[in-house]
Design a protein around this motif. Structure first.
Motif, PDB file in Angstrom:
ATOM      1  N   ASP A  56       4.441 -17.682   1.532  1.00 52.70           N
ATOM      2  CA  ASP A  56       3.928 -16.826   0.458  1.00 52.70           C
ATOM      3  C   ASP A  56       2.487 -16.405   0.718  1.00 52.70           C
ATOM      4  O   ASP A  56       2.037 -15.356   0.259  1.00 52.70           O
ATOM      5  CB  ASP A  56       3.960 -17.575  -0.887  1.00 52.70           C
ATOM      6  N   MET A  57       1.762 -17.258   1.445  1.00 53.63           N
ATOM      7  CA  MET A  57       0.383 -16.944   1.813  1.00 53.63           C
ATOM      8  C   MET A  57       0.286 -15.649   2.601  1.00 53.63           C
ATOM      9  O   MET A  57      -0.783 -15.055   2.698  1.00 53.63           O
ATOM     10  CB  MET A  57      -0.189 -18.047   2.713  1.00 53.63           C
ATOM     11  N   PHE A  58       1.391 -15.255   3.204  1.00 53.41           N
ATOM     12  CA  PHE A  58       1.335 -14.127   4.137  1.00 53.41           C
ATOM     13  C   PHE A  58       2.066 -12.892   3.617  1.00 53.41           C
ATOM     14  O   PHE A  58       2.297 -11.955   4.360  1.00 53.41           O
ATOM     15  CB  PHE A  58       1.885 -14.563   5.502  1.00 53.41           C
ATOM     16  N   ASN A  59       2.427 -12.914   2.337  1.00 51.81           N
ATOM     17  CA  ASN A  59       2.978 -11.683   1.769  1.00 51.81           C
ATOM     18  C   ASN A  59       1.905 -10.612   1.793  1.00 51.81           C
ATOM     19  O   ASN A  59       0.731 -10.892   1.522  1.00 51.81           O
ATOM     20  CB  ASN A  59       3.445 -11.918   0.329  1.00 51.81           C
ATOM     21  N   ILE A  60       2.297  -9.399   2.132  1.00 53.15           N
ATOM     22  CA  ILE A  60       1.266  -8.359   2.220  1.00 53.15           C
ATOM     23  C   ILE A  60       1.590  -7.193   1.303  1.00 53.15           C
ATOM     24  O   ILE A  60       2.719  -7.000   0.873  1.00 53.15           O
ATOM     25  CB  ILE A  60       1.032  -7.872   3.666  1.00 53.15           C
ATOM     26  N   ASN A  61       0.545  -6.442   1.018  1.00 53.26           N
ATOM     27  CA  ASN A  61       0.645  -5.299   0.105  1.00 53.26           C
ATOM     28  C   ASN A  61       1.332  -4.115   0.727  1.00 53.26           C
ATOM     29  O   ASN A  61       1.158  -3.844   1.896  1.00 53.26           O
ATOM     30  CB  ASN A  61      -0.756  -4.828  -0.264  1.00 53.26           C
ATOM     31  N   SER A  62       2.024  -3.357  -0.118  1.00 54.80           N
ATOM     32  CA  SER A  62       2.378  -2.015   0.319  1.00 54.80           C
ATOM     33  C   SER A  62       1.426  -1.052  -0.368  1.00 54.80           C
ATOM     34  O   SER A  62       0.960  -1.304  -1.472  1.00 54.80           O
ATOM     35  CB  SER A  62       3.835  -1.691   0.005  1.00 54.80           C
TER      36      SER A  62
ATOM     37  N   ALA B 163      11.670  -4.858   3.936  1.00 53.19           N
ATOM     38  CA  ALA B 163      10.313  -5.250   3.544  1.00 53.19           C
ATOM     39  C   ALA B 163       9.265  -4.593   4.437  1.00 53.19           C
ATOM     40  O   ALA B 163       8.125  -4.411   4.013  1.00 53.19           O
ATOM     41  CB  ALA B 163      10.168  -6.768   3.585  1.00 53.19           C
TER      42      ALA B 163
ATOM     43  N   PRO C  16       7.188  -9.144   6.887  1.00 54.36           N
ATOM     44  CA  PRO C  16       6.221  -8.102   7.248  1.00 54.36           C
ATOM     45  C   PRO C  16       4.964  -8.644   7.922  1.00 54.36           C
ATOM     46  O   PRO C  16       4.336  -7.939   8.716  1.00 54.36           O
ATOM     47  CB  PRO C  16       5.885  -7.453   5.909  1.00 54.36           C
ATOM     48  N   SER C  17       4.604  -9.887   7.657  1.00 53.08           N
ATOM     49  CA  SER C  17       3.386 -10.419   8.290  1.00 53.08           C
ATOM     50  C   SER C  17       3.615 -10.721   9.767  1.00 53.08           C
ATOM     51  O   SER C  17       2.670 -11.085  10.467  1.00 53.08           O
ATOM     52  CB  SER C  17       2.910 -11.679   7.571  1.00 53.08           C
TER      53      SER C  17
ATOM     54  N   ILE D 289      -5.451  -6.520   3.369  1.00 51.74           N
ATOM     55  CA  ILE D 289      -4.082  -6.081   3.183  1.00 51.74           C
ATOM     56  C   ILE D 289      -3.258  -7.162   2.495  1.00 51.74           C
ATOM     57  O   ILE D 289      -2.115  -6.950   2.141  1.00 51.74           O
ATOM     58  CB  ILE D 289      -3.424  -5.700   4.520  1.00 51.74           C
ATOM     59  N   PHE D 290      -3.866  -8.321   2.277  1.00 56.91           N
ATOM     60  CA  PHE D 290      -3.152  -9.398   1.591  1.00 56.91           C
ATOM     61  C   PHE D 290      -3.491  -9.426   0.111  1.00 56.91           C
ATOM     62  O   PHE D 290      -4.644  -9.235  -0.262  1.00 56.91           O
ATOM     63  CB  PHE D 290      -3.527 -10.760   2.182  1.00 56.91           C
ATOM     64  N   PRO D 291      -2.520  -9.684  -0.740  1.00 54.00           N
ATOM     65  CA  PRO D 291      -2.840  -9.930  -2.148  1.00 54.00           C
ATOM     66  C   PRO D 291      -3.469 -11.319  -2.252  1.00 54.00           C
ATOM     67  O   PRO D 291      -3.428 -12.100  -1.307  1.00 54.00           O
ATOM     68  CB  PRO D 291      -1.469  -9.935  -2.811  1.00 54.00           C
TER      69      PRO D 291
END
Lengths: 371, 371
Positions: free
Chosen positions: B364-370, B74, B47-48, A24-26
């Motif tokens: 930023d490491m933990f940004n996740i996809n929608s 988010a 979101p993470s 789920i992570f980019p």
């Protein structure tokens, strides 16, 4: 009365990168820096109560995981086998040494350039020596005090990142439909412990009718905690003996359990054959919120006027005049009777507690894979 | 001192099913029942910081999401476009009606057999009318009070599942290295609000030296909260004017900010040009823990003996004799000076606050996809 998602104002977060089916992570825009220490929490027990960030740290980022002793085994099971896992072996009298050893090990591994995850149970910042670790990693000693090698100038480490987690102090009551705050039963809640530095007994808070009290690390001292709470006098709590208390064990784990009773009956309950052996870790929840969602609801003990104009009885009772104390007791009496009825209904006449256990099968939906 | 993972005792959870590359979840052993209501929390903002369970509920299980107004955008962005999203439009004077509308809608959709996610900000059980919803869904009315259609016998719904989340009450301090509990600075913490039913002012707690107080939903009433806390008398708090306070806004979001000062200077700070416009939602953290991790650490205000034998000064101060009060003030004075120095260092001589903002780039490491 309601708006749809498309009517929302724009949010300042940039749009997320394209989807990966593997995660789920980019792909991260900046790969993690060498020597990064991540201080994370495991949640209360069920692996699906990890945050997404903590899950990623354990499964994708960590080179080594340094875990506290009470971290749930089901969370440890998610860590890939390529990752080294070390579990602190704390026992009474050894906590300081185990703590120091973990911090030194984390520092040593980070200085090798590895990604170090310090894994604590629940939320990392609740009674977990979080502050000590943040300070230690911020200004680490130039060499380990336990070695005799000469001091070396180490390059600075990236700042430690702390990732909040779900604390059992909040989650455990929720798992059993005990609201920490509840209109009509509790307007605030307090998280405390009877265990101070070196194991000495800390003061317990005084009774506040409109407050839920969560006591962590206190079940082993149940007798003295109850005695302090229900006692009167300068250092005692003045809690009414009929106040509801819940002892919650292993919250969110398959064998989770709650024993609900009153301050005067809880020891009897915990020693009964029905309850049997304890299931650590456990915690206490004390206050009217414990019985607030029993049956059709039990949420008027604060007796607030519906118009929002009336003073709470909690406030009036704190004025300590005899008349208000009596009024307060009369209202509490109604709730006491309602609670006793509910306990008897579940457990048979004359038994003043009730026991609920196990995890709803709906939680099977949230079992997650390891590796 | 440490054991390895393989030396752990076996855990009572069955081994997880085989891996799927499309999801961290296996195929559920029991598909979700028609009409399931899931009551979940969004976490504080990033979101993470959703739990894995809440993420799954939003992205894989929900047919419709009924979200409270303050749920972070988010998080809403993660919900697939096939899922209907409704956001409550609460405004002063309308909260009860919006709440009722959301519960009725949830019930109506569940009775159609849809999977309904009720999405609240933070943890679902903290000041979110969680109890009201649990009771409503447990014993729903047989027909909507707002319609004139005749009563229908509905089959019972599956029990509502509540999924604990990360509360901003705990996470916000952590995001800014403010420990809710900290040896030497805070042995307990209290979560409270000044806003009662119908908007009336609730009592504020009395000063306890060894306690961190988190005040939710109070920043709009900063002046009266501070006045109550620092006042003396029956309904006032007796907090020292030099006690540290932090106002934390939009915790875990990209524009998160903390303003740290003292009770006597915080209003001045918040009105300063440097601080400028407020960034709701905000909360307050009050107590010695606010400055506990400044610089090299500021964690001895409780002045406990290292041998664990000495009484805490917090306890001795509660005895209220003049001598102990003076001793207590002298120690607090040291910390006040240390804090003022730190604030001046950051903000220039004469300025008694400091401001920190933004999210560490490591997040930023933990940004996740929608989708």
């Amino acid at each position: 009365m309601a708006i749809t998602k498309s009517q929302l104002p724009p949010f300042s977060v940039p749009p997320p990168p394209p989807t990966s089916i593997h995660s789920i992570f980019p792909s991260p825009p900046n790969p993690i820096k060498p020597g990064q220490i991540l201080l994370i929490g495991s949640g209360p027990g069920h692996p699906s109560l990890l945050t997404i960030a903590a899950h990623r740290a354990l499964t994708e980022l960590a080179d080594i995981v340094l875990a506290d002793k009470l971290v749930p085994a089901a969370v440890l099971a998610l860590i890939p086998s390529r990752v080294e896992v070390v579990i602190a072996k704390k026992f009474p009298g050894n906590a300081d040494r185990a703590q120091q050893e973990m911090m030194e090990r984390a520092l040593k591994e980070a200085r090798k350039g590895r990604c170090v995850v310090r894994l604590k149970q629940g939320d990392p910042a609740i009674y977990g020596r979080f502050g000590e670790e943040v300070l230690y990693f911020r200004n680490p000693p130039s060499r380990s005090p336990s070695t005799t090698t000469p001091a070396v100038d180490h390059p600075p480490l990236p700042p430690t990142l702390v990732i909040p987690g779900v604390s059992s102090a909040l989650a455990a009551p929720t798992m059993f439909d005990i609201p920490c705050t509840q209109r009509g039963a509790s307007t605030s809640f307090l998280i405390t412990t009877p265990v101070g530095k070196g194991g000495k007994m800390l003061d317990m808070p005084k009774y506040e009718r409109a407050r839920t009290v969560v006591v962590l690390m206190g079940v082993a001292r149940l007798r003295s905690v109850v005695k302090t709470l229900t006692g009167s006098g300068k250092d005692a709590g003045d809690y009414p003996p009929y106040l509801p208390i819940a002892i919650i064990e292993r919250a969110s784990m398959p064998d989770q359990r709650v024993v609900e009773s009153t301050l005067e009956d809880i020891e009897h309950a915990m020693e009964s054959a029905e309850v049997g052996a304890q299931r650590p870790p456990g915690m206490m929840v004390i206050g009217w919120s414990v019985s607030a969602l029993w049956g059709d609801g039990n949420v008027d003990v604060l007796n607030e006027g519906d118009d929002g104009e009336g003073e709470t009885l909690g406030k009036r009772a704190s004025e300590s005049t005899d008349i208000l104390r009596e009024a307060s007791k009369a209202i509490e009496g109604e709730f006491r009777e309602k609670n006793e009825q509910e306990m008897k209904q579940s457990e048979g006449d004359g038994v003043r507690w009730r026991v609920r256990e196990g995890l709803a099968s709906t939680w099977d939906m949230f079992n997650i894979n390891s590796e």
